[in-house]
Scaffold this motif. Structure first.
Motif, PDB file in Angstrom:
ATOM      1  N   ALA A 227     -26.607 -34.407   7.494  1.00  0.00           N
ATOM      2  CA  ALA A 227     -25.243 -34.907   7.555  1.00  0.00           C
ATOM      3  C   ALA A 227     -25.103 -36.203   6.771  1.00  0.00           C
ATOM      4  O   ALA A 227     -24.055 -36.848   6.818  1.00  0.00           O
ATOM      5  CB  ALA A 227     -24.829 -35.138   9.003  1.00  0.00           C
ATOM      6  N   GLY A 228     -26.158 -36.570   6.036  1.00  0.00           N
ATOM      7  CA  GLY A 228     -26.176 -37.831   5.311  1.00  0.00           C
ATOM      8  C   GLY A 228     -26.016 -37.664   3.815  1.00  0.00           C
ATOM      9  O   GLY A 228     -25.776 -36.556   3.312  1.00  0.00           O
TER      10      GLY A 228
ATOM     11  N   TRP B 193     -25.749 -29.116   9.823  1.00  0.00           N
ATOM     12  CA  TRP B 193     -26.155 -29.614  11.134  1.00  0.00           C
ATOM     13  C   TRP B 193     -27.104 -28.636  11.824  1.00  0.00           C
ATOM     14  O   TRP B 193     -28.077 -29.050  12.471  1.00  0.00           O
ATOM     15  CB  TRP B 193     -24.936 -29.846  12.020  1.00  0.00           C
ATOM     16  CG  TRP B 193     -24.317 -31.200  11.898  1.00  0.00           C
ATOM     17  CD1 TRP B 193     -23.112 -31.510  11.334  1.00  0.00           C
ATOM     18  CD2 TRP B 193     -24.860 -32.446  12.359  1.00  0.00           C
ATOM     19  NE1 TRP B 193     -22.868 -32.866  11.409  1.00  0.00           N
ATOM     20  CE2 TRP B 193     -23.920 -33.468  12.036  1.00  0.00           C
ATOM     21  CE3 TRP B 193     -26.031 -32.818  13.006  1.00  0.00           C
ATOM     22  CZ2 TRP B 193     -24.136 -34.808  12.347  1.00  0.00           C
ATOM     23  CZ3 TRP B 193     -26.244 -34.150  13.317  1.00  0.00           C
ATOM     24  CH2 TRP B 193     -25.310 -35.133  12.987  1.00  0.00           C
TER      25      TRP B 193
ATOM     26  N   THR C  50     -20.748 -28.060   6.581  1.00  0.00           N
ATOM     27  CA  THR C  50     -21.307 -29.091   7.453  1.00  0.00           C
ATOM     28  C   THR C  50     -21.933 -28.476   8.697  1.00  0.00           C
ATOM     29  O   THR C  50     -22.965 -28.954   9.190  1.00  0.00           O
ATOM     30  CB  THR C  50     -20.216 -30.100   7.856  1.00  0.00           C
ATOM     31  OG1 THR C  50     -19.604 -30.643   6.676  1.00  0.00           O
ATOM     32  CG2 THR C  50     -20.807 -31.240   8.665  1.00  0.00           C
TER      33      THR C  50
ATOM     34  N   ASN D 161     -17.463 -35.883  10.827  1.00  0.00           N
ATOM     35  CA  ASN D 161     -18.908 -35.905  10.603  1.00  0.00           C
ATOM     36  C   ASN D 161     -19.486 -37.293  10.867  1.00  0.00           C
ATOM     37  O   ASN D 161     -20.547 -37.432  11.484  1.00  0.00           O
ATOM     38  CB  ASN D 161     -19.219 -35.472   9.174  1.00  0.00           C
ATOM     39  CG  ASN D 161     -20.710 -35.364   8.914  1.00  0.00           C
ATOM     40  OD1 ASN D 161     -21.407 -34.568   9.529  1.00  0.00           O
ATOM     41  ND2 ASN D 161     -21.216 -36.195   8.006  1.00  0.00           N
ATOM     42  N   LEU D 162     -18.795 -38.331  10.403  1.00  0.00           N
ATOM     43  CA  LEU D 162     -19.287 -39.694  10.601  1.00  0.00           C
ATOM     44  C   LEU D 162     -19.346 -40.056  12.088  1.00  0.00           C
ATOM     45  O   LEU D 162     -20.304 -40.698  12.540  1.00  0.00           O
ATOM     46  CB  LEU D 162     -18.391 -40.686   9.855  1.00  0.00           C
ATOM     47  CG  LEU D 162     -18.434 -40.602   8.324  1.00  0.00           C
ATOM     48  CD1 LEU D 162     -17.429 -41.572   7.715  1.00  0.00           C
ATOM     49  CD2 LEU D 162     -19.845 -40.903   7.804  1.00  0.00           C
TER      50      LEU D 162
ATOM     51  N   ILE E 224     -26.868 -40.733  16.795  1.00  0.00           N
ATOM     52  CA  ILE E 224     -27.812 -41.856  16.704  1.00  0.00           C
ATOM     53  C   ILE E 224     -27.797 -42.673  17.996  1.00  0.00           C
ATOM     54  O   ILE E 224     -28.850 -43.052  18.526  1.00  0.00           O
ATOM     55  CB  ILE E 224     -27.479 -42.752  15.494  1.00  0.00           C
ATOM     56  CG1 ILE E 224     -27.722 -41.989  14.185  1.00  0.00           C
ATOM     57  CG2 ILE E 224     -28.328 -44.023  15.521  1.00  0.00           C
ATOM     58  CD1 ILE E 224     -27.343 -42.763  12.942  1.00  0.00           C
TER      59      ILE E 224
ATOM     60  N   TRP F 200     -30.505 -40.896   7.168  1.00  0.00           N
ATOM     61  CA  TRP F 200     -29.133 -40.613   6.743  1.00  0.00           C
ATOM     62  C   TRP F 200     -28.932 -41.026   5.288  1.00  0.00           C
ATOM     63  O   TRP F 200     -28.239 -40.337   4.531  1.00  0.00           O
ATOM     64  CB  TRP F 200     -28.148 -41.355   7.638  1.00  0.00           C
ATOM     65  CG  TRP F 200     -26.715 -40.957   7.396  1.00  0.00           C
ATOM     66  CD1 TRP F 200     -26.069 -39.876   7.907  1.00  0.00           C
ATOM     67  CD2 TRP F 200     -25.769 -41.634   6.563  1.00  0.00           C
ATOM     68  NE1 TRP F 200     -24.769 -39.842   7.450  1.00  0.00           N
ATOM     69  CE2 TRP F 200     -24.557 -40.906   6.617  1.00  0.00           C
ATOM     70  CE3 TRP F 200     -25.819 -42.778   5.777  1.00  0.00           C
ATOM     71  CZ2 TRP F 200     -23.418 -41.291   5.916  1.00  0.00           C
ATOM     72  CZ3 TRP F 200     -24.679 -43.166   5.080  1.00  0.00           C
ATOM     73  CH2 TRP F 200     -23.496 -42.440   5.152  1.00  0.00           C
TER      74      TRP F 200
ATOM     75  N   VAL G 216     -22.360 -38.343  13.581  1.00  0.00           N
ATOM     76  CA  VAL G 216     -23.594 -39.047  13.213  1.00  0.00           C
ATOM     77  C   VAL G 216     -23.800 -40.269  14.107  1.00  0.00           C
ATOM     78  O   VAL G 216     -24.895 -40.494  14.648  1.00  0.00           O
ATOM     79  CB  VAL G 216     -23.567 -39.457  11.730  1.00  0.00           C
ATOM     80  CG1 VAL G 216     -24.707 -40.426  11.414  1.00  0.00           C
ATOM     81  CG2 VAL G 216     -23.661 -38.235  10.831  1.00  0.00           C
TER      82      VAL G 216
ATOM     83  N   THR H 212     -28.518 -33.882  21.760  1.00  0.00           N
ATOM     84  CA  THR H 212     -27.776 -33.855  20.488  1.00  0.00           C
ATOM     85  C   THR H 212     -27.022 -32.549  20.313  1.00  0.00           C
ATOM     86  O   THR H 212     -25.960 -32.524  19.688  1.00  0.00           O
ATOM     87  CB  THR H 212     -28.726 -34.064  19.303  1.00  0.00           C
ATOM     88  OG1 THR H 212     -29.772 -33.074  19.325  1.00  0.00           O
ATOM     89  CG2 THR H 212     -29.359 -35.443  19.345  1.00  0.00           C
TER      90      THR H 212
ATOM     91  N   VAL I 274     -30.346 -36.359  11.696  1.00  0.00           N
ATOM     92  CA  VAL I 274     -29.079 -36.636  11.016  1.00  0.00           C
ATOM     93  C   VAL I 274     -29.180 -36.501   9.497  1.00  0.00           C
ATOM     94  O   VAL I 274     -28.194 -36.735   8.796  1.00  0.00           O
ATOM     95  CB  VAL I 274     -28.554 -38.050  11.356  1.00  0.00           C
ATOM     96  CG1 VAL I 274     -28.349 -38.207  12.855  1.00  0.00           C
ATOM     97  CG2 VAL I 274     -29.484 -39.129  10.822  1.00  0.00           C
ATOM     98  N   TRP I 275     -30.339 -36.098   8.979  1.00  0.00           N
ATOM     99  CA  TRP I 275     -30.512 -36.155   7.522  1.00  0.00           C
ATOM    100  C   TRP I 275     -29.513 -35.283   6.772  1.00  0.00           C
ATOM    101  O   TRP I 275     -28.972 -35.688   5.738  1.00  0.00           O
ATOM    102  CB  TRP I 275     -31.943 -35.759   7.147  1.00  0.00           C
ATOM    103  CG  TRP I 275     -32.180 -34.272   7.016  1.00  0.00           C
ATOM    104  CD1 TRP I 275     -32.589 -33.414   7.983  1.00  0.00           C
ATOM    105  CD2 TRP I 275     -32.004 -33.476   5.836  1.00  0.00           C
ATOM    106  NE1 TRP I 275     -32.675 -32.136   7.501  1.00  0.00           N
ATOM    107  CE2 TRP I 275     -32.321 -32.143   6.175  1.00  0.00           C
ATOM    108  CE3 TRP I 275     -31.609 -33.760   4.525  1.00  0.00           C
ATOM    109  CZ2 TRP I 275     -32.270 -31.099   5.259  1.00  0.00           C
ATOM    110  CZ3 TRP I 275     -31.543 -32.715   3.613  1.00  0.00           C
ATOM    111  CH2 TRP I 275     -31.876 -31.393   3.982  1.00  0.00           C
TER     112      TRP I 275
END
Length: 448
Positions: free
Chosen positions: A148-149, A397, A393, A187-188, A195, A106, A191, A435, A145-146
């Motif tokens: 979205a980071g 994703w 976004t 988004n947060l 995770i 992330w 994530v 996911t 998750v990359w």
């Protein structure tokens, strides 16, 4: 379900190079029939695209090699080994590797992709009874998750002034700050939920008996990279230069100075090139002498073979998907137009996500997704009243989601782990299903 997914992948997923060849012909045949392009046009698009990822392939190879060489430095190995002694059970090891890898990805996907696998290997060397295949799969699963980071290419591109106007041909003149994409509360939350979900899932997937373990001696990356074997009673001037820490520190400090200048004073971002320079600078410093680093670097290069071989094929597939023939349409445009035609303001982000997920199987590149989807998806989103940050976004994703079963991005991790794609993709398939539910639900809630 786990056993079924593992057997399914073991039976049907070919070597990544074979997978790339099959995708090439699937893309070619589909483009001929759907876009009314001639075989000669498709061949030309493929040939024009083959070399378009050369610089990116070199960057990926350097991420792998420089990251592996850095991990082989004595000080880094000691630090990673110390962290690897924290978990006392296989379940704790799987959970820790998943969280560390996901958080690192992330923050920066290049760094996270390498450090997660290196950390997993260190645990495997020290903890008996942990399933090595699942351990590496857990390290790779954090990669989901990359995008979205904070290193996500599409959100960062949307936040760059003029980029949306450029890709839409002037139809849209706006900038989407990262507060509306990466740091949007929706988004947060997605994530964090992703995770948490993969951490629990990976932990539960560990077999209670029959774990596949590896002899720790087989996991040694770089046995001895010191230059002491070259020491003689009367070293030549050349040998003195090869063992001079001054030269290593001079070039390392030059690299570090540029990174500080770029990030601290020029407003640059932590992109892939910057990560490589950081890896290279730290590696030179920590190995101490030029020859020690040369030896570590040389041992690490053997893992880059898959990248060098397969990236041109994926660049060719990207050429096929984006190529426009005499018919005036490309395969990417056909699929994007279909997605727009069957959408409404609530379902649009979801359909955009699934299109990106499908496209990622053929074009596993964030830049490729931006070039194909942004010119169509962003104007259509504006027409439907869908927020541009949500649309971008959703694309991001989708691009990241199917990386769990697309072996393209697993190549660096597999090279370091000394495994094949079949060894980990069964577990990743389970993570994909879990996911997917979270991401789809999050996008729908965001759109409401």
């Amino acid at each position: 379900m786990i056993k079924f997914c593992v057997r399914l992948v073991q039976r049907w997923l070919p070597e990544p190079f074979i997978f790339a060849i099959l995708l090439t012909f699937v893309a070619a045949v589909a483009t001929i029939f759907v876009c009314s392009q001639t075989p000669l046009e498709v061949v030309e698009h493929w040939g024009d695209g083959v070399w378009n990822l050369l610089s990116f392939a070199m960057q990926m190879a350097l991420v792998l090699v420089c990251g592996s060489a850095l991990a082989a430095a004595p000080a880094i190995k000691k630090g990673i080994d110390a962290l690897a002694r924290i978990p006392k059970s296989p379940a704790a090891a799987i959970a820790l590797v998943t969280v560390v890898s996901a958080l690192a990805c992330w923050l920066n996907w290049g760094f996270g992709l390498i450090i997660g696998v290196v950390f997993a290997k260190s645990i495997a060397r020290q903890l008996a009874g942990v399933d090595y295949r699942l351990l590496i799969a857990s390290a790779y699963s954090g990669f989901v998750v990359w995008h979205a980071g904070v290193s996500g290419s599409i959100p960062l591109t949307m936040a760059t002034e003029g980029e949306i106007g450029k890709v839409t041909g002037g139809m849209m003149d706006l900038t989407v700050p990262v507060s509306q994409s990466i740091f949007n509360i929706h988004n947060l939350v997605m994530v964090l939920l992703v995770i948490g979900a993969i951490t629990v899932a990976n932990t539960l997937m560990h077999p209670k008996k029959g774990a596949v373990t590896v002899d720790p001696e087989l996991l040694s990356d770089v046995s001895d990279v010191s230059d002491k074997s070259d020491v003689s009673d009367h070293p030549t001037p050349a040998q003195r230069l090869e063992r001079s820490p001054i030269l290593s520190w001079m070039i390392a400090l030059l690299l570090a100075a540029f990174v500080v200048l770029k990030l601290g004073f020029r407003g640059g971002s932590l992109d892939l090139g910057t990560v490589i320079m950081i890896f290279l600078s730290l590696g030179l410093m920590l190995h101490g002498t030029p020859m020690a680093y040369v030896r570590a670097f040389g041992k690490a290069t053997t893992g880059a073979a898959g990248i060098i071989l397969q990236f041109p094929l994926y660049a060719g597939i990207m050429g096929i998907i984006t190529g426009v023939g005499a018919s005036g349409v490309s395969m990417g445009n056909v699929i994007a137009d279909f997605c727009v035609g069957v959408s409404n303001p609530v379902t649009y982000p979801l359909i955009t996500f699934f299109f990106a997920a499908l496209l990622n199987m053929f074009v596993p590149s964030g830049g490729g997704h931006w070039a194909i989807q942004a010119p169509i998806m962003l104007p259509a989103a504006a027409t439907l009243g869908v927020d541009a940050g949500l649309t971008g976004t959703a694309i991001a994703w989708g691009d990241a989601w199917t990386n769990l079963i697309q072996p393209f991005w697993a190549l660096p991790a597999l090279a370091i782990a000394k495994l094949s794609a079949r060894d980990i993709m069964g577990y990743c398939l389970v993570d994909l299903l879990i996911t997917g539910i979270i991401i789809c639900s999050g996008l729908v809630v965001w759109a409401l």
